[in-house]
Design an enzyme around this catalytic site. Structure first.
Site, PDB file in Angstrom:
ATOM      1  N   CYS A   1       0.825  -1.198   0.000  1.00 12.93           N
ATOM      2  CA  CYS A   1       0.000   0.000   0.000  1.00 12.93           C
ATOM      3  C   CYS A   1       0.855   1.242   0.000  1.00 12.93           C
ATOM      4  O   CYS A   1       0.477   2.275  -0.517  1.00 12.93           O
ATOM      5  CB  CYS A   1      -0.927   0.006   1.216  1.00 12.93           C
ATOM      6  SG  CYS A   1      -2.539  -0.666   0.840  1.00 12.93           S
TER       7      CYS A   1
ATOM      8  N   CYS B   1      17.507   0.151  -0.608  1.00 13.07           N
ATOM      9  CA  CYS B   1      16.138   0.618  -0.817  1.00 13.07           C
ATOM     10  C   CYS B   1      15.665   1.195   0.500  1.00 13.07           C
ATOM     11  O   CYS B   1      16.466   1.777   1.249  1.00 13.07           O
ATOM     12  CB  CYS B   1      15.236  -0.507  -1.325  1.00 13.07           C
ATOM     13  SG  CYS B   1      15.084  -1.885  -0.175  1.00 13.07           S
TER      14      CYS B   1
END
Ligand SMILES: [Zn+2]
Lengths: 392, 122
Positions: free
Chosen positions: A197, A350
């Site tokens: 999400c 990341c």
């Protein structure tokens, strides 16, 4: 059909309640008996956020006697785009307090029970056991599986709803003969494989649509009327406004509700969903990829080494916080290998270390000889090296 | 036949929400799909070629796991195939991210302009 367990002795309605619920009382499917069932019913809403907002408001309005809420979060400005139980003045308050205040204002007849906690294997059975219907409006896989398993173990129906961008799913799980969430999905996706999400967003209206479906199913379970979504998965596509329905079957081999269950008590759901905190080991190697800690990386940068740092996050994440690496979003890496120097050591990072690990493995497979993954990613950098870097 | 692509997988299928294929069986249809969009393959199948445990495939409204011939079931032009992955729902993390995003992208805007910009984004 499966219905919620409601005490045989139903409470009487007061004069005030007769007036308040008059539109229910004249409905043959509800009537005075149905309204008394609602008054006797105890419903637990897991999460007082996007789905929990419309869900709890409608259940309170409908006269559900006891409404439990589980949440430990506080209201953030960016919640208000969809979490309609909270208002601007509530920013910074506990969602539980904000929600309970609205529900009590809407209907003082309702008893609101606040569970100010993160639902866990340690407390779930104890919290859920006092309710007749559970409405799962959480936002993460560990809690999804936890709520499912607890509902199956306790024999409580679960009015389920889930949302992503413009798309929603709703069903009723764990009724006496119906399937459970694990019959549908035996295992969660490994972290990072399906876009989270966090990379997706959600249309603010969508939790309204799906949460109201959950409320409808909850009311029907209490009344024992109509056909619930047990055995059906409703797909809501808000972008094309298309509702589709798929058949769900009880899996005879389901690990929790099947004939020979292997899950007979609550487990460690963080671990089950692959989210267990990795053991911190200096110079560890994961799937053939050496892991570098953020402190070691900082030491090498400060030592003046000329490093090729590859940041595989999305551009908007880079804008929020970066450590000056070369930005190539993970999905573009295969097409942009030309920009990554084959003769150098490639240090990939990341946000948390999952995407970069995957890309590091991909680079290794693509013939890069020296590929290193930054364990913990930029979050670890923010925690351990540079606290001024925003965490997101 | 039409294969419906769910939102989370659309980035790997050129953004499409549905793809038409010509195939004789369920597995043939999925093969054609993943040949057209190779990036989809690893999201749908394990390295051993098994459908992933968090992805379900429905022929019309029936889960192919419960069809007698499973993915060898014959399909015709009017059938639909739905790929339905599990979604967790909710999006707490994105909230904080979005606040940051707007603040970092338009640091000089007044709060009112920021709000307007934000409204426009939907
Ligand atoms: Zn099951």
């Amino acid at each position: 059909m499966a219905t919620a367990t409601v005490p045989v002795e139903l409470p009487e309605l007061t004069k005030d309640e007769l007036a308040r619920y008059s539109r229910h009382l004249i409905l043959p499917e509800v009537g005075e008996e149905g309204q008394r069932k609602l008054k006797a019913a105890r419903v637990l809403c897991v999460g007082a956020g996007g789905l929990g907002s419309p869900l709890s408001l409608y259940l309170a309005a409908a006269g559900v006697g006891t409404l439990g809420l589980v949440d430990f979060d506080v209201v953030d400005k960016s919640n208000l785009q969809r979490q309609i139980i909270h208002s601007t003045a509530d920013i910074g308050r506990k969602k539980l307090d904000s929600a309970a205040e609205k529900l009590e204002a809407l209907n003082p007849e309702v008893k609101v029970v606040k569970h100010d906690t993160l639902l866990s294997s340690a407390n779930a059975l104890d919290i859920l056991k006092d309710y007749d219907v559970i409405a799962d409006g959480t936002d993460n896989f560990p809690t999804r599986y936890l709520v499912n398993d607890a509902c199956v173990l306790l024999g409580k129906p679960n009015a389920y709803g889930s949302i992503f961008r413009f798309e929603g799913q709703a069903s009723v799980f764990a009724t006496a003969d119906g399937p459970c969430y694990r019959c549908l999905y035996p295992e969660p996706p490994p972290p990072g494989l399906v876009p989270s999400c966090a990379e997706g967003g959600v249309l603010g209206i969508l939790p309204g649509l799906v949460g109201v479906i959950q409320a409808t199913e909850t009311i029907k379970l209490i009344l024992g009327k109509g056909a619930t979504l047990a055995g059906r998965l409703l797909l809501v596509d808000a972008l094309n406004m298309r509702f589709r329905e798929l058949k769900l079957r009880k899996n005879p081999e389901c690990p929790v509700c099947g004939a020979h269950p292997t899950v007979t008590q609550l487990i460690d759901y963080q671990q089950f969903c692959g989210l267990a905190p990795a053991k911190k080991e200096e110079n560890a190697v994961k799937n053939g990829i050496p892991q570098i800690t953020v402190t070691e990386l900082k030491r090498r940068i400060e030592a003046g080494e000329d490093l090729f740092i590859l940041d595989v996050r999305e551009p908007f994440e880079y804008q929020i916080a970066n450590i000056g690496g070369k930005l190539i979003p993970q999905n573009e890496v295969p097409q942009r290998l030309g920009e990554i120097d084959r003769d150098r050591e490639i240090i990939v990072h990341c946000k948390g270390g999952v995407r970069s690990q995957r890309i590091a493995e991909f680079l290794k497979q693509s013939g890069y000889s020296e590929v290193v993954n930054v364990a913990g990613g930029i979050l670890a950098w923010s925690s351990e090296v540079d606290a001024t870097l925003p965490k997101y | 036949m039409t294969i419906y692509i769910p939102t989370p997988l659309r980035p790997y299928a050129a953004g499409k929400d549905a793809v038409d294929v010509n195939a004789g069986t369920v597995s043939g249809a999925l093969d054609e799909l993943t040949q057209t969009f190779p990036d989809l393959r690893k999201h749908l199948f394990t390295a051993e070629g098994k459908l992933r445990a968090f992805v379900n495939v429905y022929l019309n409204d029936e889960d192919i796991r419960y069809l007698p011939e499973k993915d060898a079931t014959a399909v015709s032009a009017g059938d639909t195939l739905s790929i339905v992955p599990s979604i967790a729902g909710g999006c707490q993390v994105s909230d904080r991210m979005n606040s940051f995003l707007w603040l970092t992208r338009f640091p000089t805007l007044s709060p009112e302009r920021r709000r307007k910009g934000r409204a426009r984004s939907w």
